[in-house]
Design an enzyme around this catalytic site. Structure first.
Site, short mmCIF file in Angstrom:
data_model
loop_
_atom_site.label_atom_id
_atom_site.label_comp_id
_atom_site.label_asym_id
_atom_site.label_seq_id
_atom_site.Cartn_x
_atom_site.Cartn_y
_atom_site.Cartn_z
N GLU A 48 36.63 20.32 -5.20
CA GLU A 48 36.99 21.38 -6.15
C GLU A 48 37.60 20.76 -7.40
O GLU A 48 38.57 20.01 -7.31
CB GLU A 48 38.03 22.32 -5.53
CG GLU A 48 37.49 23.11 -4.36
CD GLU A 48 38.57 23.94 -3.67
OE1 GLU A 48 38.20 24.77 -2.83
OE2 GLU A 48 39.78 23.76 -3.97
N TYR A 94 43.43 21.05 9.42
CA TYR A 94 43.49 22.07 8.38
C TYR A 94 42.19 22.15 7.60
O TYR A 94 41.70 23.23 7.27
CB TYR A 94 44.67 21.79 7.45
CG TYR A 94 44.73 22.70 6.26
CD1 TYR A 94 45.00 24.07 6.43
CD2 TYR A 94 44.55 22.22 4.96
CE1 TYR A 94 45.07 24.91 5.34
CE2 TYR A 94 44.61 23.06 3.88
CZ TYR A 94 44.86 24.40 4.07
OH TYR A 94 44.93 25.24 2.98
N LYS A 95 41.60 21.00 7.34
CA LYS A 95 40.36 20.99 6.57
C LYS A 95 39.14 21.27 7.45
O LYS A 95 38.02 21.32 6.96
CB LYS A 95 40.21 19.66 5.82
CG LYS A 95 41.23 19.53 4.68
CD LYS A 95 41.15 18.20 3.97
CE LYS A 95 42.23 18.04 2.89
NZ LYS A 95 42.05 18.91 1.71
N TYR A 144 48.60 14.37 0.00
CA TYR A 144 48.83 15.36 -1.05
C TYR A 144 49.66 14.77 -2.18
O TYR A 144 50.59 14.01 -1.95
CB TYR A 144 49.66 16.53 -0.51
CG TYR A 144 48.96 17.43 0.45
CD1 TYR A 144 47.77 18.03 0.11
CD2 TYR A 144 49.52 17.69 1.68
CE1 TYR A 144 47.14 18.88 0.99
CE2 TYR A 144 48.91 18.55 2.57
CZ TYR A 144 47.72 19.15 2.23
OH TYR A 144 47.12 19.98 3.09
N HIS A 180 50.24 30.02 -0.33
CA HIS A 180 50.13 28.64 0.13
C HIS A 180 50.78 28.42 1.50
O HIS A 180 50.79 27.29 2.00
CB HIS A 180 50.78 27.68 -0.88
CG HIS A 180 49.90 27.38 -2.05
ND1 HIS A 180 50.25 27.71 -3.34
CD2 HIS A 180 48.68 26.80 -2.13
CE1 HIS A 180 49.28 27.34 -4.16
NE2 HIS A 180 48.31 26.80 -3.46
N ASN A 184 40.61 18.71 -5.67
CA ASN A 184 40.95 18.91 -4.27
C ASN A 184 39.65 18.77 -3.48
O ASN A 184 38.57 18.75 -4.06
CB ASN A 184 41.58 20.29 -4.09
CG ASN A 184 42.33 20.38 -2.77
OD1 ASN A 184 42.54 19.39 -2.07
ND2 ASN A 184 42.72 21.60 -2.42
N ARG A 243 43.08 19.12 -11.76
CA ARG A 243 43.21 18.21 -10.62
C ARG A 243 41.98 18.39 -9.74
O ARG A 243 41.21 19.33 -9.93
CB ARG A 243 44.47 18.50 -9.81
CG ARG A 243 44.41 19.83 -9.08
CD ARG A 243 45.74 20.15 -8.38
NE ARG A 243 45.94 19.32 -7.20
CZ ARG A 243 45.72 19.73 -5.95
NH1 ARG A 243 45.26 20.95 -5.72
NH2 ARG A 243 45.95 18.93 -4.93
#
Lengths: 324, 355
Positions: free
Chosen positions: B265, B316-317, B37, B193, B225, B223
């Site tokens: 994204e 998480y993904k 991150y 978040h 993601n 940005r």
């Protein structure tokens, strides 16, 4: 490039309102439309002063007072400050209709909270200007607002007549010279649930309103305030910029931020009045005393010696090294 | 440039596909051979010709089909689009921003004619020609945010700014990576978040919020993601997890190259002038592994990134279980040669795969 986007404008109208306050109107030099904005926004006006053989650029924030929906022109009102470093005096004495100037895109640090059921505006003197735009915005959408406006006397009451003409029921004016005072405790007591307070004026008035409202049990997030500080002159001092590896001198009449910019170092900023936090700078080393004047850092941060807001704060001492 | 719009689906038979043009401009999200991150923000002011960065709101070959998929999601679940009452002005801000941007950036596809408050909007790909009164909701078939985001690719979070925080007070969310607007509506930046691992400890969100609060009119930011999706599904929502979650078990060594998609994204951020709100468009691009492997640099790099990703992030993904199978597939495209920095394919300079 630091600061908000810039717009080239031409001065199209100058109207003296009273002994202290003059209104300026700007239109885009290229004939195009200006960006819309939200009530409470300010613009930073660049004033390039080449009088007396010098070349000084001052940048001062002024609240936009025109209708936020009107993209044809921006207007600001400038109160002459005879004690200041000359920004307002330059506007009053040097700027003429037809002059080309640069203003920033609007930036809003004093936005309406659109969740509010009612907006209670408290203005002191030239602090009336952001409310003029907010009132126009709220009128467009049938918003519920009420204005309490304190000024010295009728002769210095900028926009009193037009406010009382247009909004006789919502406008309440208080003249200091007649010993008229806002009865704040009673005023707050009578507000419906969901009211938000907005105060703009001298520091003493802002502190009084915030303290009184807090004492009456108002939530912190329902109290909004804005006070732009003008940088103040002071003793010259020397600063080392560690990242740029240069030593600069801050003159008596310039701010630390202006001195950094004059040295060709691009430093972040937005409001240049101690409010927005953008120019916050880490202190690497110092021997001496800070003269903190901003609203951004809290008391503990001011005492720590770790940070400085170069737009309004100064330093007195032998050594100051900044992470810039 | 005239875009040939695909007739394709993002459900059932999954006829979605990327043309060579779309693969070439796919926003591969890894600028180096590893990932962690960061607040990887940059100014959103154009980019290379034809890239997804070039226009303020990118329109590509999937536009018409994506809008058809959105309409189906909304018909099944109207709560994917919500706007709290104080956000209507921000909705008009967004409508104005998109109409002005698209009509200027794609004059052959979109037209905006303004005469004071009387506006006429022409959307040729979708066959729309509507006249309405700006700031008068009664003259549009939907609220302003819903109206314009039914015609614009990507999800849209419209964030109110108050009390030094951002609030998820309006949005159009139908192409999301497993989060729910109906759950998050009214939450602030830290609340919505909260489920993200590792980033809180790194102070990412405190810094990100500070950055976002100071985004100014005329200076948007962006940005990238990413995550992983099995089958070209736009709607990977928690509401429909029972439909798409199970599909993750359908991957086999034989079909993984076609079924497994990298989901990227493009997140952009614009200050909205009249409301002082912030809009956060989240545009989803999908590309299957087989198509990604046509770019040698991306093949090498994707293998290294997925191999070295911390377990928390792979969990998480949502692809921790399939990671071994992904690595079996990807390792065949990594010959150990160095890769050039940056996200661009560099097809002319990167050597072909050594076999």
């Amino acid at each position: 490039m630091s600061g908000a986007e810039k717009i080239a404008v031409t001065v199209t109208d100058i109207v003296p309102l009273n002994d202290l306050v003059t209104r300026f109107e700007f239109k885009r030099t290229d004939g195009g439309l200006l960006p819309t904005f939200s009530g409470g926004a300010h613009t930073v006006v660049e004033m390039r002063d080449t009088s007396n053989g010098g070349d000084i650029t001052r940048m001062n924030p002024y609240s936009l007072m025109s209708d936020p929906m009107d993209q044809s022109a921006y207007t600001i009102s400038v109160r002459r400050d005879d004690e200041g470093r000359g920004g307002s005096l330059f506007m009053h004495n040097n700027v003429k209709v037809g002059d080309q100037m640069v203003v920033s895109n609007p930036v809003n640090l004093f936005s309406l909270d659109l969740l509010a059921k009612k907006h209670l505006f408290l203005a002191g003197g030239i602090g009336i200007t952001p409310f003029l735009a907010q009132i126009k915005q709220l009128e467009r959408f049938n918003g519920n607002w009420e204005l309490h406006y304190a000024c010295r006397n009728a002769a210095l009451g900028s926009y009193v007549d037009e406010l009382t003409d247009h909004y006789p029921n919502a406008t309440h004016v208080y003249y200091d010279d007649n010993d008229q005072r806002i009865d704040l405790v009673n005023l707050l007591d009578g507000q419906p649930l969901g009211t938000h307070i907005y105060v703009c004026g001298p520091k003493g008035m802002i502190d009084w309103v915030r303290k009184t409202a807090a004492g009456e049990g108002w939530p912190r997030e329902s109290i909004h305030y804005e006070e732009f500080l003008a940088p103040q002159s002071g003793k010259p001092f020397e600063v080392k910029l560690a990242v740029s590896n240069i030593v600069i001198q801050v003159g008596e009449q310039e701010s630390l931020l202006e001195a950094i910019e004059r040295a060709g170092v691009d430093a972040p900023y937005l409001c240049r009045g101690g409010a927005c936090g953008q120019c916050e700078t880490q202190v690497i080393d110092y021997t001496g005393n800070f003269i903190h004047r901003d609203h951004w850092l809290d008391d503990a941060e001011h005492a720590s010696g770790d940070k400085i807001m170069p737009c309004v704060s100064r330093f007195e001492g032998k050594v100051l090294v900044l992470d810039r | 440039m005239t875009i040939q719009f695909n007739d394709e689906t993002f459900r059932d038979d999954y006829s979605f596909k990327n043309s060579d043009w779309a693969i070439k401009r796919f926003p591969f999200p890894f600028h180096e051979d590893s990932y962690m991150y960061s607040v990887n923000m940059e100014q959103h002011r154009g980019g290379p010709d034809g890239s997804i960065y070039e226009k303020r709101f990118d329109v590509d070959e999937h536009y018409v089909s994506e809008m058809r998929d959105r309409a189906m999601v909304l018909a099944d679940d109207p709560l994917r689009c919500q706007s709290l009452p104080h956000m209507t002005l921000a909705g008009w801000d967004l409508l104005e921003l998109i109409m002005v941007s698209k009509s200027e950036d794609y004059p052959d596809l979109f037209e905006l004619h303004r005469n004071g408050d009387k506006w006429r909007w022409v959307n040729k790909p979708m066959g729309i020609d509507d006249s309405f009164t700006f700031l008068d909701e009664a003259t549009l078939p939907y609220g302003p945010m819903e109206y314009i985001t039914r015609q614009t690719q990507g999800d849209f979070c419209v964030l109110d700014q108050r009390d030094d925080n951002l609030w998820m007070d309006a949005g159009m969310i139908t192409t999301q990576a497993d989060w729910s607007l109906d759950f998050d509506i009214g939450m602030n930046f830290f609340e919505w978040h909260a489920p993200v691992p590792l980033a809180h400890e790194k102070g990412i969100f405190v810094r990100a919020l500070k950055f976002l609060l100071s985004i100014q009119q005329g200076a948007p930011a962006r940005r990238l993601n990413w995550t992983m999706t099995v089958n070209p599904l736009l709607d990977t929502s928690p509401e429909n997890y029972h439909k798409w979650g199970i599909q993750k078990t359908s991957v086999t060594p034989e079909n993984i190259g076609a079924k497994q998609h990298l989901r990227v994204e493009l997140q952009t951020f614009f200050r909205l002038p009249r409301s002082n709100a912030l809009v956060f468009p989240i545009r989803c691009y999908l590309c299957c592994f087989d198509d990604l492997m046509s770019v040698p640099k991306w093949g090498r790099r994707l293998h290294r990134v997925i191999r070295d990703l911390p377990e928390e992030l792979a969990t998480y993904k949502g692809f921790i279980d399939n990671r071994p199978m992904m690595l079996d597939y990807l390792s065949a495209f990594d010959d150990g040669q160095p890769t050039s920095m940056g996200i661009w394919p560099d097809r002319d300079t990167e050597p072909p795969l050594k076999t």
